[in-house]
Enzyme design. Structure first.
Site, mmCIF file in Angstrom:
data_model
loop_
_atom_site.group_PDB
_atom_site.id
_atom_site.type_symbol
_atom_site.label_atom_id
_atom_site.label_comp_id
_atom_site.label_asym_id
_atom_site.label_seq_id
_atom_site.Cartn_x
_atom_site.Cartn_y
_atom_site.Cartn_z
ATOM 1 N N ASP A 132 28.966 3.604 42.962
ATOM 2 C CA ASP A 132 27.877 2.646 43.164
ATOM 3 C C ASP A 132 27.317 2.780 44.576
ATOM 4 O OD1 ASP A 132 26.147 0.636 42.647
ATOM 5 O OD2 ASP A 132 27.626 -0.983 42.746
ATOM 6 N N CYS B 183 -0.476 -24.591 34.077
ATOM 7 C CA CYS B 183 -0.129 -23.435 34.899
ATOM 8 C C CYS B 183 0.261 -23.907 36.298
ATOM 9 C CB CYS B 183 -1.326 -22.500 34.966
ATOM 10 S SG CYS B 183 -1.118 -21.206 36.182
ATOM 11 N N GLU C 115 26.550 11.149 45.934
ATOM 12 C CA GLU C 115 26.351 9.724 46.161
ATOM 13 C C GLU C 115 26.927 9.336 47.511
ATOM 14 O OE1 GLU C 115 24.785 8.566 43.571
ATOM 15 O OE2 GLU C 115 25.004 6.380 43.532
ATOM 16 N N LYS D 115 28.721 2.160 31.195
ATOM 17 C CA LYS D 115 28.733 1.079 32.173
ATOM 18 C C LYS D 115 29.831 0.092 31.840
ATOM 19 C CE LYS D 115 25.115 2.039 34.751
ATOM 20 N NZ LYS D 115 24.061 1.095 34.915
ATOM 21 N N ASP E 229 17.366 -5.935 36.389
ATOM 22 C CA ASP E 229 18.148 -5.254 35.370
ATOM 23 C C ASP E 229 18.011 -5.809 33.956
ATOM 24 O OD1 ASP E 229 19.216 -3.094 36.883
ATOM 25 O OD2 ASP E 229 20.365 -4.571 37.977
ATOM 26 N N ARG F 67 16.839 9.702 47.070
ATOM 27 C CA ARG F 67 16.213 9.925 45.786
ATOM 28 C C ARG F 67 14.806 9.341 45.716
ATOM 29 N NH1 ARG F 67 18.831 7.748 40.336
ATOM 30 N NH2 ARG F 67 18.388 5.776 41.337
ATOM 31 N N CYS G 285 -2.797 -22.753 38.730
ATOM 32 C CA CYS G 285 -4.162 -23.278 38.692
ATOM 33 C C CYS G 285 -4.259 -24.607 37.962
ATOM 34 C CB CYS G 285 -5.094 -22.266 38.030
ATOM 35 S SG CYS G 285 -4.731 -22.038 36.284
HETATM 36 S S1 IVH Z 1 24.826 12.661 37.755
HETATM 37 C C1 IVH Z 1 20.618 13.847 35.994
HETATM 38 N N1 IVH Z 1 27.167 11.751 38.523
HETATM 39 O O1 IVH Z 1 23.946 7.268 39.083
HETATM 40 C C2 IVH Z 1 21.811 13.051 36.313
HETATM 41 N N2 IVH Z 1 25.262 10.425 38.992
HETATM 42 O O2 IVH Z 1 22.256 6.268 36.991
HETATM 43 C C3 IVH Z 1 22.185 13.078 37.746
HETATM 44 N N3 IVH Z 1 25.722 8.366 40.198
HETATM 45 O O3 IVH Z 1 21.040 8.855 40.241
HETATM 46 C C4 IVH Z 1 23.194 12.105 38.135
HETATM 47 N N4 IVH Z 1 27.892 8.632 40.366
HETATM 48 O O4 IVH Z 1 22.767 7.980 41.967
HETATM 49 C C5 IVH Z 1 25.842 11.516 38.480
HETATM 50 N N5 IVH Z 1 29.281 11.084 39.177
HETATM 51 C C6 IVH Z 1 27.978 10.855 39.126
HETATM 52 C C7 IVH Z 1 27.396 9.697 39.690
HETATM 53 C C8 IVH Z 1 26.023 9.518 39.590
HETATM 54 C C9 IVH Z 1 26.860 7.847 40.663
HETATM 55 C C10 IVH Z 1 24.413 7.725 40.327
HETATM 56 C C11 IVH Z 1 23.341 8.628 40.852
HETATM 57 C C12 IVH Z 1 22.331 8.706 39.760
HETATM 58 C C13 IVH Z 1 22.563 7.414 39.063
HETATM 59 C C14 IVH Z 1 22.033 7.464 37.643
#
Ligand code: IVH
Length: 692
Positions: A125, A419, A183, A324, A45, A144, A422
């Protein structure tokens, strides 16, 4: 996207972006495919943030295959691959009110509107899933994966009780084919029980609920999944056949709910940034009381027609953003400082930590960025340190808390001046803030290069991953890239290797064979030439058509390509001046790894269309047959003998009788560079006055 040829991107940024991409990709695989988050999570991250920042500062650095443009990992072996009919994309992140405000303003400016109603949702999450219903009946569920392709986990998803196997409602209320997305997660309360049971049976504990959800969903035996109390919230529709869908996101959630899909009831509307911030504050308050992990709030423009007008930038929708939650910190002991050597020789330090829970994840490693950072913050082995992790972001070591209680003999950490792989002396560049092993024969660099060469965005050789990329060079099977294509002669020896049964060896050898047909652009990218990303590799491939063509390209020719800047041009020329590289290219060609790029240019009405050409003599940038292919691809005719009907004779070096004949018949003779301009840019060569 264009690479400004007067590009001012510093070399350091390019090198760092390449390095970050390699590292993130490797970490991704560990995290998503191998379920080993104490590796992946930590590395991933912070680097992702750094890469995003770099790409934001220098948008020319963005390549379609950058992990910032991707959202996950390739499917693990064992499940069928599913190509998502509508890609499953990611979300941009913001971390404060200013970020939310800026996102909203961008959206409104784009739409030329004063305001647009929004919907706020908890950011669960867990793992994104796409479930397809045909005539209301669940047909397929897919993870996904990397956003384009995921894994078919239908059997497992059928076991999740909150997922309807059949949608509620009359046939005419439900589109013939509809994909619901959401999710999947494991409730916190079940996480502890699950781990206790695993430990009883001698299985390793999962590090966090998210990981246990992923592990549970990807059980090859779905009866195992059935024992796990997975749950799911739906938040979107994906692919749809049939039309009657609601006009707002809010209404979509109601419809999903009506069909029997679980939606999250915290979800709320907001009409201003203030209302969004109030919702975020509330989410922060209720967070602790929820039985599932959330890492933020997703804000979406409600109107679906506005959403479709807003569309996407790269992989992120303009119509949604993820807020976030702030970083979470914890204190732990820095047990040791280690240094990795990357593909480009950069030495990257990382901290081995006494494992500690930070924001629901056990962290055992964290990044230390670089030599300067260690010196500046005076990190020493044995120190007590604060580490931090923000949502998706890789843990970082923030500061030392034990400076005053260090033992008297404590010494500052000595960054290796050789290094670790090596032993060659390292070079530290102040402006790059990178310490590098510049030994081109460094084994660690070669192992990383091999892994990169075989990776999915490059030659896509399955079975030549991190481990095999280490084993093969160490046991003397491979000492340069071309050796990969000599492995088929050593099948018997490969069978002797630990953990390399007949199936593995044959799969590997087959994957190597199959990789010969990868397009030239992939091969160029795979070679790991510094600053050649997959996009510049494509431009080079279209322009030079073959390894031979590229090898002989001059810096001027390179710089003349739209998208290739001076840095790439000189890096490439430098690359080919190194004897080993020259040799490598020759070896690859000889081994039959010599893809030709004969992609027709996209112009349908190219002036070469319908014209007749004869190509003679020796060309520099391509062979005669490549030249003929290009003519044909543009609708021209490439014939063998010069007649009055010939429009152009393309004369290379040492053109003989055909040139004489063309001159006799007054056929327009053009040289190679006029020919290339004609092909590439559609500029029909004109004859000098005296010639007409
Ligand atoms: S919308 C094009 N809504 O977050 C956008 N995603 O960081 C589609 N996630 O891939 C995602 N809660 O796995 C959306 N209420 C929510 C969500 C959510 C968790 C996850 C999801 C997504 C990821 C993106």
């Amino acid at each position: 996207m264009q690479f400004d040829s007067d590009s001012s991107i510093p070399d350091a940024a390019i090198v760092r972006a390449i390095q970050l991409r390699g590292e993130i990709n490797r970490a991704n695989r560990l995290y998503y495919v191998e379920n080993a988050p104490e590796f992946g999570d930590a590395e991933w991250d912070a680097r992702m943030q750094e890469l995003l920042a770099l790409e934001q500062a220098h948008p020319e650095l963005k390549t379609p295959d950058s992990p910032t443009q991707r959202v996950g990992a390739p499917p693990a072996a064992g499940f069928n691959e599913v190509v998502h009919p509508v890609p499953m994309l990611s979300l941009g992140n913001v971390f404060d009110e200013d970020g939310v405000r800026a996102w909203y303003k961008r959206a409104l400016d784009f739409l030329e509107l004063e305001s647009a109603p929004m919907v706020c949702e908890l950011k669960i999450d867990g793992l994104a899933l796409a479930i397809t219903y045909r005539n209301g009946v669940m047909e397929r569920a897919a993870t996904r994966g990397d956003g384009e392709r995921g894994e078919d986990v239908t059997a497992n998803v059928r076991t999740i009780r909150s997922v309807p196997l059949k949608l509620d409602g009359q046939a005419d209320d439900i589109p013939p084919v509809i994909e619901l997305r959401g999710e999947v997660f494991l409730p916190n309360s079940r996480f502890a029980t699950l781990n206790a049971e695993r430990e009883k049976t001698g299985l390793p504990a999962y590090v966090n609920p998210r990981n246990s959800a992923s592990g549970s969903l990807r059980q090859l035996d779905s009866t195992e999944t059935a024992k796990r109390p997975l749950d799911m919230f739906f938040y979107a529709l994906g692919y749809i056949e049939g039309t009657d869908v609601p006009s707002s996101h809010w209404d979509t959630l109601q419809v999903i709910n009506k069909w029997g899909g679980r939606t999250n009831d915290w979800t709320r509307k907001a009409n201003s940034v203030e209302e969004v911030m109030a919702a975020i504050a509330n989410a922060g308050e209720v967070r602790e009381s929820l039985d599932y992990g959330i890492d933020g709030v997703v804000i979406k423009i409600d109107s679906l027609s506005l959403q479709s007008r807003l569309g996407f930038v790269g992989r992120d929708p303009r119509w949604a953003i993820a807020y976030k939650f702030p970083a979470e910190q914890a204190e732990t002991t820095l047990k040791a400082i280690h240094v990795n050597v990357g593909r480009t020789g950069a030495l990257t330090p990382w901290a081995e930590l006494e494992p500690v829970m930070v924001g629901g994840v056990t962290i055992g490693r964290a990044t230390l960025h670089n030599k300067d950072e260690i010196a500046r913050k005076d990190f020493r082995e044995g120190d007590r340190v604060i580490i931090q992790r923000a949502g998706d972001v890789i843990p970082q070591v923030v500061e030392v808390t034990s400076k005053n209680i260090r033992p008297a003999d404590s010494q500052p950490y000595q960054f290796p001046d050789a290094c670790p792989s090596c032993g060659a002396p390292t070079v530290h560049s102040e402006d790059e803030a990178v310490t590098r092993c510049v030994n081109t024969a460094c084994p660690a660099q070669f192992e990383r290069l091999l892994e990169h060469f075989a990776s999915r965005g490059a030659m896509d050789i399955e079975g030549l991953g991190e481990r095999v990329s280490q084993v093969l060079p160490r046991l003397g099977f491979v000492s340069n890239i071309a050796d990969i294509y000599r492995l088929h002669d050593r099948r018997e020896d490969l069978l002797e290797l630990d953990k390399m049964g007949e199936t593995r060896v044959d799969n590997l050898l087959n994957a190597i064979e199959a990789s010969r047909t990868q397009p030239l652009s992939k091969l160029l990218f795979a070679l790991g030439i510094s600053s050649i990303g997959s996009e510049s590799a494509e431009w080079l491939s279209h322009r030079f058509h073959s390894l031979t063509g590229l090898k002989e390209a001059t810096e001027e020719e390179l710089r003349a390509i739209d998208g290739i800047g001076p840095v790439v041009a000189s890096t490439l020329v430098d690359y080919f001046t190194v004897e080993q590289n020259h040799q490598l290219i020759d070896d690859l060609i000889e081994l039959g790894v010599n893809p030709i790029d004969d992609t027709p240019e996209p112009s349908a009405d190219h002036p070469a269309n319908g014209m007749t050409f004869v190509v003679t003599g020796r060309l520099e940038a391509m062979s005669r047959s490549e030249a003929q292919n290009r003519i044909k691809a543009l609708g021209g005719k490439a014939t063998g003998s010069v007649t009055k009907k010939t429009n152009f004779l393309v004369a290379g070096a040492e053109a003989g009788s055909k040139l004489d004949k063309a001159q006799r018949l007054d056929v327009h003779v053009i040289n190679e560079s006029e020919f290339i301009k004609f092909m590439d840019d559609g500029i029909t060569p004109t004859r000098p006055e005296s010639d007409v």
